[in-house]
Structures are given as C-alpha cells and as structure tokens.
Enzyme design. Structure first.
Site, PDB file in Angstrom:
ATOM      1  N   ASN A   9       0.867  -1.170   0.000  1.00  0.00           N
ATOM      2  CA  ASN A   9       0.000   0.000   0.000  1.00  0.00           C
ATOM      3  C   ASN A   9       0.908   1.226   0.000  1.00  0.00           C
ATOM      4  O   ASN A   9       1.700   1.415   0.927  1.00  0.00           O
ATOM      5  CB  ASN A   9      -0.887  -0.043   1.252  1.00  0.00           C
ATOM      6  N   LYS A  11       0.118   4.259   0.373  1.00  0.00           N
ATOM      7  CA  LYS A  11      -0.391   5.309   1.264  1.00  0.00           C
ATOM      8  C   LYS A  11      -0.433   6.659   0.531  1.00  0.00           C
ATOM      9  O   LYS A  11      -0.774   6.716  -0.646  1.00  0.00           O
ATOM     10  CB  LYS A  11       0.446   5.374   2.542  1.00  0.00           C
ATOM     11  N   HIS A  97      -8.017  -0.503   6.585  1.00  0.00           N
ATOM     12  CA  HIS A  97      -6.637  -0.284   7.016  1.00  0.00           C
ATOM     13  C   HIS A  97      -6.640   0.413   8.375  1.00  0.00           C
ATOM     14  O   HIS A  97      -7.534   1.202   8.685  1.00  0.00           O
ATOM     15  CB  HIS A  97      -5.893   0.565   5.986  1.00  0.00           C
ATOM     16  N   GLU A  99      -5.168   2.861   9.575  1.00  0.00           N
ATOM     17  CA  GLU A  99      -5.253   4.319   9.555  1.00  0.00           C
ATOM     18  C   GLU A  99      -6.679   4.785   9.293  1.00  0.00           C
ATOM     19  O   GLU A  99      -7.101   5.833   9.786  1.00  0.00           O
ATOM     20  CB  GLU A  99      -4.274   4.877   8.519  1.00  0.00           C
ATOM     21  N   GLU A 169      -2.408  -6.901  10.222  1.00  0.00           N
ATOM     22  CA  GLU A 169      -1.429  -5.847  10.485  1.00  0.00           C
ATOM     23  C   GLU A 169      -1.602  -5.354  11.919  1.00  0.00           C
ATOM     24  O   GLU A 169      -2.434  -4.483  12.178  1.00  0.00           O
ATOM     25  CB  GLU A 169      -1.630  -4.679   9.520  1.00  0.00           C
ATOM     26  N   GLY A 175       4.120   1.273  10.438  1.00  0.00           N
ATOM     27  CA  GLY A 175       4.542   2.665  10.427  1.00  0.00           C
ATOM     28  C   GLY A 175       6.013   2.842  10.768  1.00  0.00           C
ATOM     29  O   GLY A 175       6.743   1.886  11.050  1.00  0.00           O
ATOM     30  N   SER A 215       5.877  -3.877   9.536  1.00  0.00           N
ATOM     31  CA  SER A 215       7.341  -3.732   9.569  1.00  0.00           C
ATOM     32  C   SER A 215       8.045  -4.922   8.932  1.00  0.00           C
ATOM     33  O   SER A 215       9.082  -5.393   9.428  1.00  0.00           O
ATOM     34  CB  SER A 215       7.829  -3.518  11.005  1.00  0.00           C
TER      35      SER A 215
END
Length: 261
Positions: A9, A11, A97, A99, A169, A175, A215
């Site tokens: 992704n 982003k 997601h 976020e 995730e 992040g 990560s």
C-alpha cells in the site's frame, strides 16, 4: 509450492510520475517470475490510479484502491464509489486499514458495508485487521481479531470466499515507529484468524489467503514467509523501492522453496 502473495500500500506517497516509474520498474524486475508462483499487487493513491492502470501491464501486477464508499452514488462529498473504481478497471479494494480505523474513526460495521459493496462489484476484497498495543497488553488480541472478522464479514456468503483476502497488520507494528512482530507471534495470530474464518465460512475459508503486514523488512522476511499459516506478505516502506522489493520477494521465495517445499 503454494502461491505466495506479495503486495504494498503506497499510502499518501508517490505522485503520478513516481508511481508510473515505480510500477514500470517493478514489472520489468519481476516479469520473469511465474505468476503461478506469486500474486503481486500494488495499491497506489487515488490521484495516480488512472496513470497506474494505463501504464502497468496487468498480467504481472494487480492494482487496487486504498478505500471505497459503500454507496454507488449520492451525496457523499469526498468519497469514491465502487462504480467509479470499476470504471477504472481496478482489480481490488483495500478495506479497513488501521489508519482508516484509528485516524479516521471507521468502525467494523462501516467496514462490513464496504466489504459487501466491494464483493458485489466483483473486486478482490482485502480486509485489514489488527489489534492495538493496548489490546495486546490486555491479552485480547485474538478476541479483537475474531470480532473484526465476524463483523467485517457479517452477511457474506461462503461462495464469495474466492474474492476475499485478509491482511493481519498489528497496529503496534506498522509505520515508521512500528515494532515488528516475532514470527512465532505472527503465526499464532494467523492460526487464530484462520480458525475464525473457518467458523464463518466453513471449508470455503481455505480459499482465503491471509497475509502478514507490519514492519516487514529484509531482516525478518525469511522467518515470516516459512510460517505455515502465513500465505504472503503485505509490505510497507521496504517495498517502495522497486529494486529492493524485487530482492525481498526473491529472497522470500528462495527460502520458502528451500525450507517448506
């Protein structure tokens, strides 16, 4: 050897020209890899999607959208409908997601409406799930994932499993400041996810690939990809350079072939 899934992704990174260059290089780097062995997908930003669909050889890379409204049209300023995405010829839609959930406050019920809309329009539907650091600390990671799955797929029929993907995730691992989950922890959570999917869909759940994202990097890709319940990797910034992503995928495929097959 089972098919391995690799995706990223992008982003809110990479504009139109950068996305074009990235996709063309990624295809060139990986076109010698049989697509019987891998499923490769990229999810760019909205403003680059038309360029992406025009420039990218879709025999090699699936393209997806980062989000989608559950309505086909209407008074939803700032939203993108499934009809608009279908008109662009996209292959998949990412739903839920972290976020979207934690920055923009989307609920499991909203994700469920989006999942059903995406499936009804024929998209591969990638539902993202994951627990927060606080939920992990309280020992309710498995319960959190099961709840997200059971609400997210509420009302979805087993016949639609062929178009469902899941990405695990953990929120605390993604992040810039994320802490990678250990391979053992990721495997344990993937087992919980697959058990929950079986409870929801029965034997058809075997058609659903479950990817790990959080990560992922050259240092942990080999230990993750050999876990029996991990079907692929949803890679973040380690995939945003086409050459490095190519190397990461090949390393993963090599160790998988050596240790598992």
């Amino acid at each position: 050897m089972k098919k391995l899934y690799f995706g990223s992704n992008l982003k809110m990174y990479k504009g139109i020209s950068a996305t074009r260059e990235y996709l063309q290089k990624l295809v060139e780097n990986t076109k010698d890899i049989s697509r019987d062995d891998i499923e490769l997908f990229i999810i760019p930003s909205y403003t680059t999607l038309q360029t992406a669909t025009d420039c990218c050889d879709r025999d090699f890379v699936r393209l997806g959208a980062q989000n989608m409204c559950w309505e086909d049209q209407g008074q939803f300023t700032g939203e993108i409908s499934p009809c608009m995405l279908a008109e662009m010829g996209l292959d998949l839609v990412m739903i839920g997601h972290s976020e979207r959930r934690h920055v923009f406050g989307e609920s499991d019920v909203e994700e469920n409406k989006k999942v059903k809309a995406a499936l009804s329009h024929g998209f591969k539907t990638l539902l993202c799930i994951g627990e927060t650091a606080e939920q992990k600390e309280y020992g309710i990671s498995a319960e959190t994932l099961r709840s997200q799955l059971k609400i997210g797929f509420y009302g979805v029929s087993p016949e639609e499993c062929k178009n469902i993907w899941v990405a695990y995730e953990p929120v605390w691992s993604i992040g810039v400041n994320g802490t990678p989950a250990s391979a053992d922890y990721a495997e344990a959570m993937h087992k919980e996810i697959k058990t929950a999917l079986y409870e929801i869909f029965g034997e058809k759940a075997e058609e659903i690939p479950v990817l790990y994202g959080g990560s992922v990097n050259p240092g942990n890709v080999e230990s993750l990809i050999v876990q029996p319940s991990i079907d692929g990797l949803f890679v973040g910034r380690a995939a945003w350079d086409a050459d490095k992503f190519n190397t990461l995928m090949r390393d993963a495929m090599k160790v998988y072939a050596e240790r598992v097959c």
